[in-house]
Write an enzyme that holds these catalytic residues in place. Structure first.
Site, PDB file in Angstrom:
ATOM      1  N   GLY A   1      -5.630 -13.799   1.156  1.00 60.99           N
ATOM      2  CA  GLY A   1      -4.605 -12.457   1.326  1.00 60.99           C
ATOM      3  C   GLY A   1      -3.333 -12.945   2.530  1.00 60.99           C
ATOM      4  N   GLN A   2      -1.901 -13.225   1.676  1.00 64.53           N
ATOM      5  CA  GLN A   2      -0.760 -13.244   3.173  1.00 64.53           C
ATOM      6  C   GLN A   2       0.134 -11.981   2.220  1.00 64.53           C
ATOM      7  OE1 GLN A   2      -0.273 -16.633   5.024  1.00 64.53           O
ATOM      8  NE2 GLN A   2       0.999 -15.938   6.499  1.00 64.53           N
ATOM      9  N   GLY A   3       0.881 -10.817   3.283  1.00 64.57           N
ATOM     10  CA  GLY A   3       1.569 -10.216   3.204  1.00 64.57           C
ATOM     11  C   GLY A   3       2.315 -10.331   4.416  1.00 64.57           C
TER      12      GLY A   3
ATOM     13  N   ASN B   1      -2.781 -10.846   7.396  1.00 60.74           N
ATOM     14  CA  ASN B   1      -3.234 -11.737   7.098  1.00 60.74           C
ATOM     15  C   ASN B   1      -4.512 -10.086   5.950  1.00 60.74           C
ATOM     16  OD1 ASN B   1      -1.947 -13.933   6.945  1.00 60.74           O
ATOM     17  ND2 ASN B   1      -2.076 -14.400   9.004  1.00 60.74           N
ATOM     18  N   VAL B   2      -5.230 -10.832   5.394  1.00 59.27           N
ATOM     19  CA  VAL B   2      -6.495  -9.995   4.745  1.00 59.27           C
ATOM     20  C   VAL B   2      -7.383 -11.313   5.099  1.00 59.27           C
ATOM     21  CG1 VAL B   2      -7.160  -8.628   3.036  1.00 59.27           C
ATOM     22  CG2 VAL B   2      -4.475  -8.701   3.621  1.00 59.27           C
TER      23      VAL B   2
ATOM     24  N   ASP C   1       5.895   1.186  -3.819  1.00 50.39           N
ATOM     25  CA  ASP C   1       5.688   0.012  -4.815  1.00 50.39           C
ATOM     26  C   ASP C   1       4.770  -0.973  -5.057  1.00 50.39           C
ATOM     27  OD1 ASP C   1       6.526  -2.684  -3.921  1.00 50.39           O
ATOM     28  OD2 ASP C   1       5.339  -3.515  -1.868  1.00 50.39           O
TER      29      ASP C   1
HETATM   30  N1  LIG Z   1      -9.139  -4.588  -0.088  1.00 53.13           N
HETATM   31  C1  LIG Z   1      -9.008  -5.630  -0.993  1.00 53.13           C
HETATM   32  N2  LIG Z   1      -9.580  -6.120  -1.393  1.00 53.13           N
HETATM   33  C2  LIG Z   1      -9.295  -7.884  -1.676  1.00 53.13           C
HETATM   34  N3  LIG Z   1      -7.696  -8.632  -1.281  1.00 53.13           N
HETATM   35  C3  LIG Z   1      -7.422  -7.605  -0.566  1.00 53.13           C
HETATM   36  C4  LIG Z   1      -7.659  -5.782  -0.202  1.00 53.13           C
HETATM   37  N4  LIG Z   1      -6.423  -5.678   0.460  1.00 53.13           N
HETATM   38  C5  LIG Z   1      -5.274  -6.562   0.024  1.00 53.13           C
HETATM   39  N5  LIG Z   1      -6.180  -7.439  -0.347  1.00 53.13           N
HETATM   40  C6  LIG Z   1      -5.249  -9.175  -0.605  1.00 53.13           C
HETATM   41  O1  LIG Z   1      -4.370  -9.314   0.463  1.00 53.13           O
HETATM   42  C7  LIG Z   1      -2.820  -9.049  -0.055  1.00 53.13           C
HETATM   43  C8  LIG Z   1      -2.105  -8.248   1.184  1.00 53.13           C
HETATM   44  O2  LIG Z   1      -2.531  -7.427   1.140  1.00 53.13           O
HETATM   45  P1  LIG Z   1      -1.143  -6.163   1.518  1.00 53.13           P
HETATM   46  O3  LIG Z   1      -0.489  -6.236  -0.191  1.00 53.13           O
HETATM   47  O4  LIG Z   1      -2.339  -5.083   1.236  1.00 53.13           O
HETATM   48  O5  LIG Z   1      -0.695  -6.349   2.728  1.00 53.13           O
HETATM   49  P2  LIG Z   1       0.915  -6.277   2.874  1.00 53.13           P
HETATM   50  O6  LIG Z   1       1.617  -7.134   4.307  1.00 53.13           O
HETATM   51  O7  LIG Z   1       0.994  -5.221   3.257  1.00 53.13           O
HETATM   52  O8  LIG Z   1       1.518  -7.049   1.972  1.00 53.13           O
HETATM   53  P3  LIG Z   1       3.371  -7.139   1.468  1.00 53.13           P
HETATM   54  O9  LIG Z   1       3.946  -7.821   2.220  1.00 53.13           O
HETATM   55  O10 LIG Z   1       2.563  -8.203  -0.441  1.00 53.13           O
HETATM   56  O11 LIG Z   1       3.122  -5.477   1.043  1.00 53.13           O
HETATM   57  C9  LIG Z   1      -3.355  -8.548  -0.969  1.00 53.13           C
HETATM   58  O12 LIG Z   1      -1.836  -9.211  -2.449  1.00 53.13           O
HETATM   59  C10 LIG Z   1      -4.834  -8.615  -2.105  1.00 53.13           C
HETATM   60  O13 LIG Z   1      -4.531 -10.069  -3.039  1.00 53.13           O
END
Ligand SMILES: Nc1ncnc2c1ncn2[C@@H]1O[C@H](COP(=O)(O)OP(=O)(O)OP(=O)(O)O)[C@@H](O)[C@H]1O
Length: 580
Positions: free
Chosen positions: A107-109, A113-114, A224
């Site tokens: 995943g990428q926010g 990066n996840v 959110d």
């Molecule tokens: N515990 C988890 N298990 C599996 N995938 C996850 C987990 N946490 C996050 N992800 C994946 O990573 C993505 C990004 O995580 P997260 O929303 O926490 O990051 P962010 O930087 O806050 O993102 P955003 O900019 O969308 O708000 C999620 O949409 C999800 O697909």
């Protein structure tokens, strides 16, 4: 030579195993939320430490002795983190990065990066969220610290659990360790083959509302709620994730907060109208949007700009009553109040929805936030007490990986294949994909969290005031309120037009492409905190869609007279463009 088993809580010196063990057991009873329960197995041999790295092979741990050159210091927090986010990490100790094996990026926010990873100590599969900092600027660090504080306050089966933090004294990065979740709801909804049955929708909604109820009773607003932040595991358990925009609040003591939160498609009308006093109603509106999306199979309010979003809401839910306009005193009311009221047509639009779902969707999507009730009252709705009942999470189908990111990658691959089979070039198909992506993507609030600093300051002063009280280490509701003192909130509709707590003018908040924050990535951009370094702000310029002419014409012309600051692409005023 003694085997040393110690908790990851930093200890100054090595100690004999039995002593350490005894202490470990004593600590367990009074354990203060030690996230990283990692137990490191070390063998001392004449001043040289053999570290048994444990690896996980076919369900069994295998000890892999490794010789270290000297005694390694116990893990400690890096100074840049403890200086700024001491409260967030208090009572915890960091895990070492080399105690995890990264498997895949999942995943990428906006700021992260996840990765899917294996915990080499427990063998468990986890998600590691690597937080991006801009040169370790204190503001970026504080932003993340608030997310950690909120997560540590929550403990519920339908809220994602923060299991630990990974960093080290010399490191400049930080990973949040979460339980691994295979899917997210946005990904499942986007899968063409998946159509949820009524018991399945009930099952997901029950879990979402139970998680929200827990957050709200602990004084946390998520701010959110959207499909990609609702994670689902292979057992069908839904967990609310991504608390990056969450805030503490106090229902008994209303204080102003920023209105620039919640991703556009899920953002309630009062926030679009600039409300700075709000509470659980904002999350309940988003939950109503999710319910509609689950039942219809697609987002129900996919606006492309804030103006268009409000227009879509008015067309579906009706414009607010005269009484609401009067009582709410919303900062943007003068501009957005339509001359002709819009009629509510939820029932007609959703005539195919199961009848018992209507009272619930009606109340969650009430224009007046006070009429939305609470997550607890929503759980008592007849939707859940009439047949067919919610199914058990474990009876839900086992889906293939279907995160928003998986779906996007599959989509891209299919397009590439089609292009290769002679229907246009890869570049063409990628361009088409981007165009489609853009129009389907929600636009999150472009500016954010004015309250962050205040939130953390309030938290700190509270914990200093009474360091013995654990509960008081978390801010009571309403530290957001002080934000208003620091960041001017929108003035009344009669005053000069400066919208929202972030001091963003109407022009930049709504019509300026720069602040739209649209992203092509699977996850939607999160608004940066005020005072955040510019690199954390949305960078890409995206086209903004004009609201329909009829809607703009229906707005009060008088309001445009005052809105000299309204600019479209920095050149034309709204009245020039829309003939207001
Ligand atoms: N515990 C988890 N298990 C599996 N995938 C996850 C987990 N946490 C996050 N992800 C994946 O990573 C993505 C990004 O995580 P997260 O929303 O926490 O990051 P962010 O930087 O806050 O993102 P955003 O900019 O969308 O708000 C999620 O949409 C999800 O697909």
């Amino acid at each position: 030579m003694g085997c040393i088993i110690g908790k990851s809580v930093a200890r100054e010196r090595w100690e004999p195993a039995e002593q350490s063990d005894r202490r470990g057991k004593a600590e367990e009873g009074a354990s203060v939320a030690v996230a990283a329960e990692a137990k490191e197995v070390r063998v001392r041999n004449g001043g040289v430490v053999r570290e048994r790295e444990r690896s996980f092979k076919s369900g069994e741990f295998v000890a892999k002795p490794k010789l270290n050159q000297s005694l390694r210091p116990q893990q400690a927090w890096p100074p840049w983190l403890s200086a700024v986010a001491g409260d967030a990490i208090e009572g915890w100790a960091p895990r070492r990065a080399d105690s995890f094996e990264k498997l895949d990026k999942i995943g990428q926010g906006t700021y992260s990066n996840v990765y899917k990873a294996r915990d080499l100590i427990t063998g468990k599969i986890v998600a590691l969220k690597k937080v991006r900092f801009d040169n370790l600027e204190p503001e970026s660090v504080k932003f993340m610290a608030r997310e950690i504080l909120v997560l540590r306050k929550l403990d519920h089966p339908n809220v994602v659990k923060l299991e630990g933090l990974v960093t080290s004294r010399m490191s400049t990065s930080l990973y949040l360790v979460f339980e691994y979740m295979e899917h997210d709801l946005a990904g499942l909804v986007a899968c063409s083959g998946i159509k949820f049955s009524e018991p399945q929708v009930k099952c997901y909604m029950k879990q979402l509302l139970s998680g929200l109820d827990h957050c709200h009773t602990r004084g946390v607003l998520h701010r959110d709620i959207k499909g990609s932040n609702l994670l689902i595991d292979n057992e069908g358990i839904l967990k609310i994730a991504d608390f990056g925009l969450a805030s503490f609040y106090d229902p008994g003591k209303r204080l102003p907060m920023t209105s620039r939160v919640v991703t556009l498609w899920y953002r309630p009308p009062e926030l679009l109208l600039g409300a700075t006093y709000y509470d659980v109603g904002v999350d309940l509106w988003s939950a109503g949007c999710i319910l509609g999306e689950l039942l219809s199979g697609k987002p129900i309010l996919p606006g492309r700009t804030e103006v268009e979003q409000l227009h879509k809401i008015f067309k579906l839910c009706g414009s607010p009553s005269e009484e609401y306009w009067r009582k709410s005193k919303l900062p943007h009311a003068t501009i957005f109040k339509p001359q002709q009221p819009y009629k509510r047509c939820l029932r007609e639009t959703f005539k195919d929805f199961p009848p018992p779902s209507m009272p619930l969707i009606e109340s969650l999507l009430a224009m007046d936030p006070d009429e939305r009730g609470t997550a607890a009252s929503a759980l008592k709705s007849e939707f859940f007490s009439t047949k067919p009942y919610a199914c058990e999470p474990s009876s839900l189908p086992k889906y293939p990986p279907s995160k928003e990111m998986d779906v996007k990658l599959r989509d891209e691959e299919a397009r590439r294949q089609r292009a290769l089979n002679g229907k246009g070039s890869v570049a063409d198909s990628t361009r088409r994909l981007r165009t489609r992506d853009r129009s389907e993507r929600a636009i999150p609030a472009p500016e954010a969290n004015a309250e962050l600093q205040v939130n953390l300051d309030r938290l700190r002063s509270l914990s200093q005031a009474n360091p013995t009280s654990k509960s008081e280490k978390f801010p009571p509701p309403h530290h957001d309120g002080a934000a208003a003192a620091r960041f001017p909130v929108g003035k009344s509709s009669n005053g000069p037009l400066s919208f929202g707590a972030t001091n963003v003018s109407f022009s930049s908040a709504i019509f300026e492409p720069k602040s739209s924050g649209i992203t092509h990535s699977g996850s939607l951009r999160k608004p940066p905190a005020v005072g955040e370094p510019s690199s954390r702000r949305p960078k890409k310029e995206e086209p903004q869609m004009a609201p329909s002419r009829s809607f703009m014409r229906s707005l009060r012309p008088s309001s445009f007279g005052r809105s000299m600051d309204f600019r479209v692409k920095g050149k034309q005023s709204v009245s020039e463009v829309f003939g207001g």
